[in-house]
Design an enzyme around this catalytic site. Structure first.
Site, short mmCIF file in Angstrom:
data_model
loop_
_atom_site.label_atom_id
_atom_site.label_comp_id
_atom_site.label_asym_id
_atom_site.label_seq_id
_atom_site.Cartn_x
_atom_site.Cartn_y
_atom_site.Cartn_z
N ASP A 75 0.81 -1.07 -0.05
CA ASP A 75 -0.11 0.17 0.03
C ASP A 75 1.07 1.24 0.08
O ASP A 75 1.95 1.02 -0.49
CB ASP A 75 -1.03 0.07 1.03
CG ASP A 75 -2.25 0.65 1.10
OD1 ASP A 75 -2.24 1.96 0.49
OD2 ASP A 75 -3.20 0.12 1.14
N HIS A 87 2.16 2.01 -3.33
CA HIS A 87 1.12 2.98 -3.84
C HIS A 87 1.61 4.51 -3.82
O HIS A 87 0.85 5.45 -3.97
CB HIS A 87 -0.23 2.89 -3.28
CG HIS A 87 -0.96 1.42 -3.57
ND1 HIS A 87 -2.26 1.25 -2.99
CD2 HIS A 87 -0.43 0.48 -4.03
CE1 HIS A 87 -2.32 -0.02 -3.26
NE2 HIS A 87 -1.24 -0.52 -4.08
#
Ligand SMILES: *[C@@H]1O[C@H](CO)[C@@H](O)[C@H](O)[C@H]1NC(C)=O
Ligand SMILES: *[C@@H]1O[C@H](CO)[C@@H](O)[C@H](O)[C@H]1NC(C)=O
Ligand SMILES: *[C@@H]1O[C@H](CO)[C@@H](O)[C@H](O)[C@H]1NC(C)=O
Ligand SMILES: *[C@@H]1O[C@H](CO)[C@@H](O)[C@H](O)[C@H]1NC(C)=O
Length: 393
Positions: A219, A242
């Protein structure tokens, strides 16, 4: 027992004597080795109780400093634990020289954290060679509940440095409602497809300095949540992951604010996003004075992105949005794996203002051209900017 062992034992006995009793003098550093409280570094024995007792002793030790020692070259199994402050010493250090391994998912009892430090002033968590192993692999296939590995809640004068954290069930490090925080020289790793394994998450915190981190997870490498102010991020290698994200902000119409976020000297490698700001439709409040400076992208899907329609793809007219202003991008270069290298996707409520972009060269990984996409964004560019950003003057 060698001389060092005897000395440590004496220190521990002295420390225990200190605990709960007020004696004169004694400003030397006291070391509380978890093994002297019954922890077994065999990787098999549940040492949770021993860690709690060692913490209680270290936290109760008066003086300038005290430390809790997790010895090198050993692995300690510990379940979800809250280490509470305030502590008596001015500075308290958790020296993680060995490995702390989480009990597997099946042994947790609804906690949403693994190791939480609560309300501690002057805490340092450090240790060269130290590893926090959250054993997230026992969670990831079962998404119903899980926890963050290291949670710092309501702490001040906090320092996290020189250890690594891997395979957290959820976020690796969450700094919540804390201030005066330094996070330096950490390595954070989890597989690129592990869910919600953010590297460092900052929430309702201020005066936070994050430097020299190498992060690759499933993430955000770093996420900056609501209520955060004066956050400096400098010298980060991010990927997979991310990206570095401000937000998400304004979920369920919430009033939220973020300001003075400075992100510089970051290299994004094969990440989904690079410099990202994400807000939900219908939110209120603001995110302002945010800068991204000296950023390198290597094969990044969305190098520069403002997304005011986070998650929700259907646009609701006049829904309102968290207002973004004074957002600066300076000296960005590298490659995008998609044609759209810059994407400013703003709400129709005039909520993206004063965006400044200068010195940008982002080409496509396949050698072709890139382009910018804009909706409702206002601001200006200066210097050479490629791709050209049509909505900015
Ligand atoms: C945070 O800690 C301070 C003391 O350090 C305490 O006074 C305050 O109540 C705490 N706040 C919360 C929300 O826990
Ligand atoms: C954080 O780092 C700065 C600069 O190195 C230093 O002045 C400050 O004392 C540090 N704060 C803590 C809490 O370690
Ligand atoms: C970005 O790349 C350049 C060379 O392409 C390098 O000199 C610079 O150190 C890199 N910066 C970061 C933050 O990785
Ligand atoms: C814009 O943000 C920068 C930091 O990125 C800050 O120094 C400056 O004061 C801000 N300007 C305004 C008008 O708020």
């Amino acid at each position: 027992m060698g001389i060092v062992g005897i000395r440590t034992a004496i220190l521990v006995v002295a420390g225990l004597a200190w605990c709960g009793s007020v004696l004169a003098g004694g400003w030397e550093e006291r070391v509380f080795n978890v093994e002297h409280f019954g922890a077994r570094g065999d990787g098999l024995t549940d040492s949770t109780e021993a860690f709690v007792h060692a913490w209680t002793a270290a936290c109760g030790a008066r003086g300038a400093s005290a430390s809790l020692l997790v010895p090198a070259a050993k692995s300690f199994l510990v379940g979800p634990t809250k280490f509470r402050g305030p502590c008596a010493a001015t500075r308290i250090t958790v020296q993680v020289m060995g490995t702390i391994t989480a009990l597997p998912a099946s042994a947790w009892d609804r906690q949403n954290y693994w190791l939480m430090f609560h309300q501690v002033d002057g805490l340092t968590v450090t240790g060269s060679g130290g590893v926090l192993d959250g054993r997230g692999e026992t969670w990831w296939s079962n998404r119903c509940r899980n926890g963050d590995s290291l949670v710092l809640m309501n702490c001040t004068n906090l320092e996290l440095s020189h250890f690594s954290s891997k395979n957290s069930p959820q976020m690796h490090i969450a700094v919540i409602q804390s201030s005066k925080v330094n996070v330096t020289q950490l390595t954070i790793t989890a597989p690129g497809d592990s869910p919600n394994t953010d590297g460092v998450h900052i929430d309702r915190s201020e005066d936070v300095h994050i430097t020299g981190l190498t992060i690759g997870t499933g993430d955000d490498c770093i996420s900056i949540g609501p209520g955060s102010r004066f956050v400096n991020i400098d010298g980060i290698i991010c990927g997979p992951g991310h990206g570095v994200s401000v937000g998400s902000l304004g979920r369920h119409g919430a009033m939220e604010s973020v300001e003075h976020i400075d992100v510089r000297n970051v290299h994004f490698i094969n990440t989904m996003n690079g410099a990202r700001i994400k807000t939900w439709q219908g939110g209120r409040g603001y995110a302002k004075s945010i800068s991204f400076t000296n950023i390198n992208f290597t094969n990044v899907e969305n190098p520069v992105i403002i997304d005011q329609f986070y998650v929700d793809r259907g646009v609701v007219p006049n829904a309102g949005a968290v207002a973004l202003s004074n957002i600066t991008y300076t000296n960005l270069k590298g490659t995008s794996s998609r044609k759209t290298a810059v994407d400013f996707d703003c709400s129709d409520s005039g909520s993206c203002r004063d965006i400044s972009v200068s010195s940008v060269l982002i080409t496509a990984s396949d050698g072709r051209g890139t382009e910018a996409r804009c909706r409702n964004a206002q601001g200006k560019t200066s210097g050479y900017v490629y791709p050209r950003i049509p909505c900015l003057s």
